[in-house]
Write an enzyme that holds these catalytic residues in place. Structure first.
Site, PDB file in Angstrom:
ATOM      1  N   TYR A 124      -3.464   1.923  -1.853  1.00 29.96           N
ATOM      2  CA  TYR A 124      -4.896   2.066  -2.120  1.00 29.96           C
ATOM      3  C   TYR A 124      -5.526   2.917  -1.025  1.00 29.96           C
ATOM      4  CZ  TYR A 124      -9.711   1.367  -3.290  1.00 29.96           C
ATOM      5  OH  TYR A 124     -11.010   1.604  -3.637  1.00 29.96           O
ATOM      6  N   GLN A 186     -10.848  -2.829  -9.558  1.00 33.45           N
ATOM      7  CA  GLN A 186     -10.080  -2.502 -10.765  1.00 33.45           C
ATOM      8  C   GLN A 186      -8.767  -1.804 -10.437  1.00 33.45           C
ATOM      9  OE1 GLN A 186     -13.088  -1.364  -9.971  1.00 33.45           O
ATOM     10  NE2 GLN A 186     -13.417   0.777 -10.568  1.00 33.45           N
ATOM     11  N   ASN A 209     -12.972  -2.026   1.268  1.00 31.25           N
ATOM     12  CA  ASN A 209     -14.145  -2.828   1.588  1.00 31.25           C
ATOM     13  C   ASN A 209     -13.856  -4.310   1.325  1.00 31.25           C
ATOM     14  OD1 ASN A 209     -14.322  -3.214  -1.195  1.00 31.25           O
ATOM     15  ND2 ASN A 209     -15.873  -1.625  -1.460  1.00 31.25           N
ATOM     16  N   SER A 233     -13.639  -2.100   9.171  1.00 30.07           N
ATOM     17  CA  SER A 233     -13.038  -1.746  10.454  1.00 30.07           C
ATOM     18  C   SER A 233     -13.757  -2.397  11.622  1.00 30.07           C
ATOM     19  CB  SER A 233     -13.057  -0.224  10.618  1.00 30.07           C
ATOM     20  OG  SER A 233     -12.247   0.169  11.691  1.00 30.07           O
ATOM     21  N   GLN A 255     -15.982   3.937  15.353  1.00 24.77           N
ATOM     22  CA  GLN A 255     -15.713   2.864  14.406  1.00 24.77           C
ATOM     23  C   GLN A 255     -16.967   2.450  13.657  1.00 24.77           C
ATOM     24  OE1 GLN A 255     -12.517   1.520  13.556  1.00 24.77           O
ATOM     25  NE2 GLN A 255     -12.317   3.506  14.528  1.00 24.77           N
ATOM     26  N   HIS A 258     -17.670   4.108  10.280  1.00 22.20           N
ATOM     27  CA  HIS A 258     -16.837   3.795   9.115  1.00 22.20           C
ATOM     28  C   HIS A 258     -17.665   3.177   8.000  1.00 22.20           C
ATOM     29  CE1 HIS A 258     -12.620   4.718   9.437  1.00 22.20           C
ATOM     30  NE2 HIS A 258     -12.587   4.326  10.687  1.00 22.20           N
ATOM     31  N   GLU A 322      -8.984  -5.708  15.548  1.00 20.70           N
ATOM     32  CA  GLU A 322      -8.126  -4.752  14.843  1.00 20.70           C
ATOM     33  C   GLU A 322      -7.675  -3.667  15.829  1.00 20.70           C
ATOM     34  OE1 GLU A 322      -8.429  -1.587  11.114  1.00 20.70           O
ATOM     35  OE2 GLU A 322     -10.244  -2.263  12.126  1.00 20.70           O
ATOM     36  N   HIS A 323      -8.646  -3.044  16.489  1.00 24.88           N
ATOM     37  CA  HIS A 323      -8.370  -2.029  17.519  1.00 24.88           C
ATOM     38  C   HIS A 323      -8.855  -2.563  18.863  1.00 24.88           C
ATOM     39  CE1 HIS A 323      -9.226   0.307  13.749  1.00 24.88           C
ATOM     40  NE2 HIS A 323      -8.086   0.884  14.093  1.00 24.88           N
ATOM     41  N   ASP A 356      -5.914   6.730  14.634  1.00 27.15           N
ATOM     42  CA  ASP A 356      -6.382   6.909  13.261  1.00 27.15           C
ATOM     43  C   ASP A 356      -5.731   8.106  12.584  1.00 27.15           C
ATOM     44  OD1 ASP A 356      -8.001   4.751  12.926  1.00 27.15           O
ATOM     45  OD2 ASP A 356      -9.893   5.810  13.164  1.00 27.15           O
ATOM     46  N   GLU A 410      21.603 -36.022   2.337  1.00 26.65           N
ATOM     47  CA  GLU A 410      20.377 -35.657   1.611  1.00 26.65           C
ATOM     48  C   GLU A 410      20.399 -36.158   0.169  1.00 26.65           C
ATOM     49  OE1 GLU A 410      18.702 -31.735   3.974  1.00 26.65           O
ATOM     50  OE2 GLU A 410      19.646 -31.436   1.999  1.00 26.65           O
ATOM     51  N   HIS A 415      25.871 -30.635  -4.507  1.00 28.84           N
ATOM     52  CA  HIS A 415      26.083 -29.727  -3.372  1.00 28.84           C
ATOM     53  C   HIS A 415      27.394 -30.064  -2.663  1.00 28.84           C
ATOM     54  CE1 HIS A 415      21.915 -28.572  -3.945  1.00 28.84           C
ATOM     55  NE2 HIS A 415      21.970 -27.712  -2.928  1.00 28.84           N
TER      56      HIS A 415
END
Length: 427
Positions: A124, A186, A209, A233, A255, A258, A322-323, A356, A410, A415
């Site tokens: 994506y 979608q 997003n 971000s 940042q 963004h 994140e950063h 980036d 067990e 087994h």
């Protein structure tokens, strides 16, 4: 940016809260879109593209002719830059290949691990206010190195019903097999269920997003894996009195531009530095083309003064950025002790922008505190580890009794019998 001095530890959670909606606020619309796409396929995709992207598309598959035409519009200098970035990204991710792990755990018992590429992946690529063609490189290049057979890319179309030429160029460079003009919830739903034209994939990658992030999380309920929850971000900079205020301000704004729901934080052991950075942010903000967006992000961002590096580090690990940029004479302290961060940038000459675009590391990273448990995208993200074993007659004699005793304890008689029947033939 709001300035906070020596906050009590009990208030950290509230201070560090992200400016994002909760899953509960978003899940209703996401579920509605998923149900429609699952039931109505391309018809639903067309409906949402018209509603959200304001364009009617009779065919959302990008043709080879469209790609070739788009490539001719890109300046040669930019093509060279994209190729250079791709080379660095490929070099760093190719270096992450690991050899087969093989071991004889007991005489006659041989175990090994091999990696196999995920056959079909969906990428994506955000469009909207900034078509992120750099993300194509970050996702498609390692997918190609890993050996994924099918690499499907989805990105929202512009008002003319097209994708950015740079996205198409980067996709062609990196061996993307199919490109679709589909965005938002979608697109994730289409990759999850498949439609008449869009193939279902095994794993979905890419930032987006808040709606895309929740859609990816919902996809996991239908048996499709995701790279990580990667939403709006965020950046945290730690700085002391030796740092360069103009550099820090430029990183914070990089940042902030963004999106309005991005968050940037400065943590500093110097009140003077916080004051200088605040002035620099105001001065640099004025000339930004995306000033309106950056201003909104800055409005819910913070500068936090703490007394020493130890407190700063504890706060940063609690936030899990994140950063994470380190601008401190004590950089080794932060490098050695940071536990929760998606990607770390060290020193005055390592802007977050380098990661980036072109240094080689991946910019698809966990946000919203998920760096406490998730890694950023890497070569292994596009692969699975498979284990193998082969046991000889000697081997089953060596470990057979161990298996029998454990299985019986067990209460799993079948087994035990699976081993006993073999041991009987060998004794």
């Amino acid at each position: 940016m709001k300035i906070i001095n020596n906050p009590d530890k009990n208030t950290w959670k509230a201070i560090l809260r992200r400016p994002t909606q909760t899953v509960d606020d978003i899940e209703g619309i996401v579920s509605e879109v998923f149900t429609n796409v699952e039931q109505n396929g391309d018809e639903a995709i067309q409906e949402y593209t018209e509603r959200f992207d304001k364009v009617v598309l009779n065919n959302n598959l990008v043709s080879n002719e469209e790609i070739d035409e788009a490539v001719t519009t890109i300046p040669e200098a930019l093509k060279t830059a994209i190729k250079s970035a791709k080379q660095n990204i490929e070099a760093f991710h190719a270096a992450q290949k690991t050899s087969k792990v093989r071991l004889e755990t007991t005489n006659g018992v041989e175990c090994w691990q091999e990696k196999r590429a995920i056959e079909s992946v969906g990428l994506y690529i955000p469009g909207g206010t900034a078509p992120l063609f750099s993300t194509v490189l970050m996702l498609a290049a390692p997918a190609q190195i890993a050996g994924c057979n099918e690499i499907v890319l989805c990105s929202p179309p512009n008002k003319q019903g097209k994708l950015a030429a740079e996205i198409l160029y980067a996709a062609k460079l990196c061996g993307v097999t199919k490109i679709f003009k589909v965005g938002g919830i979608q697109a994730i739903a289409a990759l999850t269920f498949g439609t008449e034209t869009i193939p279902q994939v095994y794993k979905i990658f890419g930032p987006g997003n808040q709606f895309v992030t929740v859609a990816k999380q919902l996809a996991t309920k239908f048996g499709v894996a995701i790279d990580m929850p990667a939403g709006p971000s965020e950046l945290l900079v730690v700085a002391d009195a030796t740092a360069n205020a103009s550099y820090i301000a430029s990183d914070l704004l990089s940042q902030a531009e963004h999106g309005a729901d991005s968050q940037v934080i400065l943590v500093s052991t110097s009140k003077k530095m916080i004051s200088e950075v605040s002035k620099e942010v105001e001065a640099q903000l004025v000339v930004l083309p995306r000033k309106a967006i950056a201003e909104k992000a800055i409005a819910h961002s913070k500068s936090i003064y703490v007394e020493d590096d130890k407190i700063a580090l504890e706060l940063i690990n609690q936030y899990g950025p994140e950063h994470f940029i380190i601008c401190s004479k004590n950089e080794d302290f932060y490098i050695d002790n940071i536990r929760n961060a998606g990607s770390v940038f060290i020193g005055d000459y390592t802007p977050e922008s380098a990661g980036d675009y072109a240094s080689g590391t991946n910019h698809t990273l966990p946000t919203n505190g998920f760096s406490k448990a998730y890694s950023g995208v890497n070569l292994d993200s596009f692969m699975k580890s498979m284990t193998f074993q082969k046991i000889s007659k000697e081997g089953i004699l060596n470990i057979g009794e161990t298996i029998e005793l454990m299985a019986e304890a067990e209460g799993l008689q079948a087994h035990k019998n699976a081993v006993s029947i073999r041991l009987k033939d060998l004794k």
